[in-house]
Design a protein around this motif. Structure first.
Motif, mmCIF file in Angstrom:
data_model
loop_
_atom_site.group_PDB
_atom_site.id
_atom_site.type_symbol
_atom_site.label_atom_id
_atom_site.label_comp_id
_atom_site.label_asym_id
_atom_site.label_seq_id
_atom_site.Cartn_x
_atom_site.Cartn_y
_atom_site.Cartn_z
ATOM 1 N N MET A 121 -13.915 -24.649 2.989
ATOM 2 C CA MET A 121 -13.241 -25.872 2.631
ATOM 3 C C MET A 121 -11.773 -25.554 2.384
ATOM 4 O O MET A 121 -11.440 -24.568 1.743
ATOM 5 N N ALA A 122 -10.879 -26.370 2.860
ATOM 6 C CA ALA A 122 -9.445 -26.142 2.732
ATOM 7 C C ALA A 122 -9.008 -26.347 1.290
ATOM 8 O O ALA A 122 -9.497 -27.225 0.599
ATOM 9 N N GLU A 123 -8.095 -25.501 0.846
ATOM 10 C CA GLU A 123 -7.537 -25.618 -0.485
ATOM 11 C C GLU A 123 -6.573 -26.788 -0.503
ATOM 12 O O GLU A 123 -5.719 -26.926 0.362
ATOM 13 N N LEU A 124 -6.683 -27.652 -1.490
ATOM 14 C CA LEU A 124 -5.786 -28.789 -1.627
ATOM 15 C C LEU A 124 -4.908 -28.551 -2.834
ATOM 16 O O LEU A 124 -5.346 -28.030 -3.845
ATOM 17 N N ARG A 125 -3.652 -28.933 -2.728
ATOM 18 C CA ARG A 125 -2.757 -28.816 -3.859
ATOM 19 C C ARG A 125 -1.751 -29.929 -3.800
ATOM 20 O O ARG A 125 -1.509 -30.520 -2.757
ATOM 21 N N ALA A 126 -1.166 -30.224 -4.952
ATOM 22 C CA ALA A 126 -0.144 -31.263 -5.001
ATOM 23 C C ALA A 126 1.091 -30.758 -4.277
ATOM 24 O O ALA A 126 1.407 -29.577 -4.317
ATOM 25 N N VAL A 127 1.781 -31.646 -3.609
ATOM 26 C CA VAL A 127 2.970 -31.255 -2.870
ATOM 27 C C VAL A 127 4.012 -32.347 -2.980
ATOM 28 O O VAL A 127 3.689 -33.524 -3.042
ATOM 29 N N LEU A 173 4.844 -37.287 10.834
ATOM 30 C CA LEU A 173 3.511 -36.827 11.230
ATOM 31 C C LEU A 173 2.477 -37.220 10.191
ATOM 32 O O LEU A 173 2.588 -36.829 9.020
ATOM 33 N N GLY A 174 1.482 -37.973 10.610
ATOM 34 C CA GLY A 174 0.367 -38.293 9.735
ATOM 35 C C GLY A 174 -0.486 -37.068 9.548
ATOM 36 O O GLY A 174 -0.638 -36.259 10.457
ATOM 37 N N GLY A 175 -1.041 -36.885 8.367
ATOM 38 C CA GLY A 175 -1.887 -35.733 8.109
ATOM 39 C C GLY A 175 -1.989 -35.432 6.639
ATOM 40 O O GLY A 175 -1.924 -36.330 5.813
ATOM 41 N N ALA A 176 -2.107 -34.149 6.301
ATOM 42 C CA ALA A 176 -2.240 -33.728 4.910
ATOM 43 C C ALA A 176 -1.851 -32.266 4.766
ATOM 44 O O ALA A 176 -1.896 -31.498 5.727
ATOM 45 N N VAL A 177 -1.500 -31.871 3.556
ATOM 46 C CA VAL A 177 -1.193 -30.483 3.258
ATOM 47 C C VAL A 177 -2.489 -29.688 3.277
ATOM 48 O O VAL A 177 -3.529 -30.159 2.831
ATOM 49 N N SER A 178 -2.429 -28.491 3.847
ATOM 50 C CA SER A 178 -3.586 -27.595 3.832
ATOM 51 C C SER A 178 -3.149 -26.265 3.239
ATOM 52 O O SER A 178 -1.967 -25.946 3.210
ATOM 53 N N GLY A 179 -4.094 -25.495 2.753
ATOM 54 C CA GLY A 179 -3.790 -24.221 2.104
ATOM 55 C C GLY A 179 -3.122 -23.235 3.029
ATOM 56 O O GLY A 179 -3.332 -23.257 4.240
ATOM 57 N N PRO A 180 -2.318 -22.314 2.470
ATOM 58 C CA PRO A 180 -1.576 -21.357 3.285
ATOM 59 C C PRO A 180 -2.437 -20.407 4.105
ATOM 60 O O PRO A 180 -2.000 -19.924 5.128
ATOM 61 N N SER A 181 -3.645 -20.144 3.699
ATOM 62 C CA SER A 181 -4.472 -19.220 4.472
ATOM 63 C C SER A 181 -5.580 -19.929 5.239
ATOM 64 O O SER A 181 -6.492 -19.294 5.755
ATOM 65 N N SER A 182 -5.507 -21.253 5.332
ATOM 66 C CA SER A 182 -6.579 -21.997 5.978
ATOM 67 C C SER A 182 -6.590 -21.873 7.497
ATOM 68 O O SER A 182 -7.609 -22.091 8.127
#
Length: 143
Positions: free
Chosen positions: A1-7, A112-121
């Motif tokens: 599962m991808a790491e989610l974080r506030a950005v 670009l539509g999308g979302a932040v994903s973790g740096p190692s994902s």
């Protein structure tokens, strides 16, 4: 599962459509240097294998930057994101990055539509080594 974080993104807006929204401003005569064929996409830009369908997402707005051959988006706050596109929706050539019927070059405006994903994902593109710490942006698939 991808790491989610506030950005903190310069402008994040929910998209009510089922895919990525992409806007660009033409940049006539912009060049990037040496030509790269479509089979070298992964050297310059992040990709992923898409499955399912697109969905609601946030919006990353900024300007295309090419740093050492690495494609990224820089927000008006100076933050740099490495976008990851669905691999079957993007091509690379001496004209620039081809996505959603448009070609993007250094200095073009992009959303670009999308979302932040973790740096190692996802794997880092070959030419993006110096930007390994930059946040990743997973571009929503077109549908």
């Amino acid at each position: 599962m991808a790491e989610l974080r506030a950005v903190r993104v310069s402008r994040v807006r929910p998209l009510l459509t089922g895919g990525a929204l992409v806007l660009a401003v033409a940049c006539g005569g912009c060049g990037w240097g040496p030509s790269a064929s479509a089979d070298q996409v992964a050297d310059h830009v992040g990709t992923y294998e898409a499955f399912g369908e697109g969905g609601n997402s946030a919006l990353l707005e900024g300007v295309v930057r090419v740093v050492g051959g690495c494609f990224l988006v820089e927000t008006d706050l100076g933050e740099r994101y490495l976008p990851y596109f669905p691999e079957d929706e993007v091509e690379w050539s001496d004209e620039g990055l081809r996505y959603a019927g448009r070609t993007y070059r250094e200095g073009d405006a992009v959303a670009l539509g999308g979302a932040v994903s973790g740096p190692s994902s996802r794997p880092l593109p070959a030419r993006c080594g110096e930007l390994a710490g930059a946040p990743r942006w997973t571009v929503a698939q077109a549908g």
